[in-house]
Design a protein around this motif. Structure first.
Motif, short mmCIF file in Angstrom:
data_model
loop_
_atom_site.label_atom_id
_atom_site.label_comp_id
_atom_site.label_asym_id
_atom_site.label_seq_id
_atom_site.Cartn_x
_atom_site.Cartn_y
_atom_site.Cartn_z
N LEU A 80 30.00 7.11 36.27
CA LEU A 80 29.40 8.36 35.82
C LEU A 80 30.33 9.01 34.80
N ARG A 81 29.77 9.41 33.66
CA ARG A 81 30.58 9.94 32.56
C ARG A 81 29.97 11.22 31.99
N TYR A 82 30.85 12.09 31.51
CA TYR A 82 30.47 13.13 30.56
C TYR A 82 30.74 12.57 29.17
N ASN A 83 29.71 12.14 28.47
CA ASN A 83 29.89 11.65 27.10
C ASN A 83 29.28 12.59 26.07
N ASN A 84 28.48 13.56 26.52
CA ASN A 84 27.76 14.42 25.59
C ASN A 84 27.62 15.84 26.13
N PHE A 85 27.38 16.75 25.20
CA PHE A 85 26.74 18.02 25.49
C PHE A 85 25.28 17.86 25.09
N ARG A 86 24.35 18.36 25.92
CA ARG A 86 22.94 18.25 25.55
C ARG A 86 22.18 19.49 25.99
N ASN A 87 21.27 19.91 25.13
CA ASN A 87 20.43 21.08 25.38
C ASN A 87 18.99 20.70 25.07
N VAL A 88 18.16 20.54 26.11
CA VAL A 88 16.76 20.15 25.95
C VAL A 88 15.89 21.40 25.90
N LEU A 89 15.12 21.54 24.83
CA LEU A 89 14.18 22.65 24.72
C LEU A 89 12.84 22.25 25.32
N SER A 90 12.11 23.22 25.80
CA SER A 90 10.82 22.95 26.45
C SER A 90 9.69 22.77 25.45
N LEU A 91 10.00 22.92 24.17
CA LEU A 91 8.99 22.78 23.13
C LEU A 91 9.64 22.28 21.85
N ASN A 92 8.83 22.03 20.86
CA ASN A 92 9.30 21.68 19.52
C ASN A 92 9.13 22.91 18.65
#
Length: 565
Positions: A546-558
């Motif tokens: 298990l790794r932290y390789n990224n920061f990610r922010n998923v939006l609920s829309l485009n």
């Protein structure tokens, strides 16, 4: 049909002239794709590879596109405007303008593709036989962390990643630029990993020497659709990376339509320059010489007669979501746009052309670990670049692991609040629409969600303090500690913003002050790219790390729908 008028109207944002000079020799792009020796244009792997882990990684701020509708994972069309350089030339003391080649050696649109000889399970292992990839199918999704699960990630069909790369003009670095000081170029790249993650086996020594652990198929986009030389990693020569009159070139500021679609004989990319009227294409087909490298860990040779497996490379998935991964890559995605940054630092004297820097340039602080460590490699001096007809400044193109180079300064488009000053010294931003795809009924569709992702934890291994990214198997003492955004040493980290109007929304990369900006998503990289992301990767056992390789922010829309559908 695409409605172009809105994006064309935005050309006022890109109206600054280009300050190119002369004509020069083509750079050695082949060196940039030697992934085991620090190649700058390779897909980011979960861990360093190559001799003593010499391939340390790349900084790739990315924009991901998600849709659960079949068709979204294997064919899409973008409109993209190439950026212009500012009218002020760069200066050796950093007081001049900042050109595109200083910000990024390339940016690209990407897609996961099939390669049965690629990681995670080529040749099979204790988890079972290698499962052949089914093109354009979500049956390829294997993302369970449980080795006893039928869809354990270690059983995932072999995966490669396609990057449709665009190269800026401007300087004779070994990889940077198209070989023309005034025009851009582009190439289809497919990166594969010749490793069995479940056993830890690499391919045999002969194949690793000939093609590398991470091997690359490379072909320029040409007007005829025929590669200029073999794209295969075992058969490529210097000619493969050399421009010819058949290679499609673009002027800064040109508006391009970029279409990716699967065909009976592999992924086809067509680029139409809507400004010049020219077009080109390339199909990743066996006929065109694209090939997989036979995974043969017990072998003693890598004879192309037996190990160069010509194949049609097809898209892997039907859709694009958090589950459509490349299971050996640092990033988490399938359909994405990404920049490639962190590859330019000023240098005032070189040991030899293409070697190390012996007199650091402005802003180079060497604040990484170990103390005083140098990241200034692949360096060229001003006189050499001028002799080749390129911009007369000296600099280095190695990975900037202490984040003190030009791409981490307030020199991006939109970083000055004074619009006139920003336009005089900073390049114009790359601008592109959200892609459109066609569903099973042939209807043009938007992607329903987007995500912002930066692989900073993967490459913060020499910062002070370093990023403790290992969560389990192995585990760092304090997972997540030292993993920061923006990275330690950086004065700035670029963000994606939207611009235009509701009828012509475009994405753009740079600062928060670009004219016409409509959404900055918090206005900082900390806000935009979100929290640390946990990813699982198969390892021998079978088990997962298990790794932290990224920061990610998923939006609920485009938030930037393409109204040309």
């Amino acid at each position: 049909m695409f409605r172009l008028s809105g994006l064309v109207a935005l050309s006022g944002l890109l109206a600054l002239g280009y300050a190119g000079v002369g004509s020069g020799a083509a750079p050695d792009l082949g060196r940039s794709h030697d992934c085991d020796s620090g190649g700058a244009l390779c897909t980011e792997v979960l861990d360093s590879i190559g001799y003593n882990g010499s391939y340390t990684g790349h900084d790739e701020p990315s924009l991901l596109f998600y849709s659960n509708v079949p068709g979204s994972g294997n064919q899409m069309t973008y409109l993209l405007r190439l950026p212009k350089d500012p009218p002020t030339l760069p200066a050796q003391d950093g007081s001049g303008g900042t050109f595109n080649f200083q910000l990024h050696p390339a940016f690209w649109v990407g897609l996961a593709v099939c390669d049965d000889q690629s990681s995670p399970n080529p040749g099979g292992s204790g988890v079972g036989a290698n499962i052949p990839c089914q093109p354009d199918s979500d049956a390829n999704i294997y993302d369970s962390s449980n080795p006893n699960d039928a869809h354990f990630i270690g059983k995932h069909p072999g995966t490669a990643f396609m990057e449709m790369q665009f190269y800026p003009a401007g300087m004779g670095f070994y990889f940077t630029g198209s070989g023309s000081p005034t025009q851009w170029s582009s190439a289809l790249n497919i990166d594969s990993l010749s490793t069995n993650a479940n056993t830890g086996q690499l391919n045999n020594a002969a194949c690793n020497a000939a093609a590398g652990e991470e091997y690359v198929n490379f072909a320029w986009i040409t007007k005829s659709g025929v590669p200029v030389a073999p794209p295969s990693p075992l058969l490529a020569t210097g000619a493969t990376f050399t421009l010819t009159p058949d290679v499609l070139l673009y002027n800064p500021g040109d508006l391009l339509r970029v279409t990716l679609q699967d065909t009976a004989h592999g992924l086809k990319i067509t680029i139409t320059d809507l400004t010049s009227g020219e077009s080109g294409f390339m199909t990743a087909s066996a006929t065109n010489g694209f090939a997989q490298v036979l995974f043969d860990p017990a072998g003693t040779n890598c004879d192309p007669q037996t190990h160069n497996l010509t194949r049609d490379f097809h898209p892997m998935y039907a859709t694009s979501s958090e589950h459509t991964r490349v299971p050996w890559a640092a990033h988490s995605y399938n359909v994405a746009f990404s920049d490639e940054i962190g590859h330019f630092e000023y240098c005032n004297r070189v040991h030899f052309e293409g070697g190390s820097c012996t007199r650091d340039g402005v802003g180079d602080l060497d604040n990484g670990l170990p103390a005083g460590a140098e990241d200034d490699i692949f360096c060229f001096d001003a006189a050499f670049n001028q002799s080749q007809g390129f911009v007369a400044i000296g600099g280095c193109a190695g990975t900037d692991f202490d984040f003190d180079g030009v791409p981490y300064k307030l020199v991006w488009p939109g970083t000055f609040t004074n619009v006139a000053l920003d336009g005089a010294y900073h390049a114009r931003p790359v601008q592109f629409t959200s892609p459109l795809f066609r569903d099973s009924q042939g209807e043009s569709r938007n992607y329903s969600r987007v995500a912002f992702e930066a692989d900073l934890p993967r490459i913060e291994s020499n910062t002070n303090p370093l990023c403790q990214r290992h969560i389990a198997n192995p585990a760092d003492p304090n997972p997540g500690q030292g993993c920061v955004n923006p990275p330690k040493g950086a004065d700035f980290y670029p963000i994606y913003t939207t611009g235009g109007d509701p009828q012509s929304c475009v994405w753009q990369l740079g600062g928060a002050h670009l004219p016409g900006t409509t959404n900055t998503f918090g206005g900082t990289s900390t806000a935009e790219y979100g929290q640390l992301l946990v990813l699982a990767y198969p390892i021998p056992g079978p088990a997962v790390t298990l790794r932290y390789n990224n920061f990610r922010n998923v939006l609920s829309l485009n938030p930037c729908l393409n109204e040309n559908e």
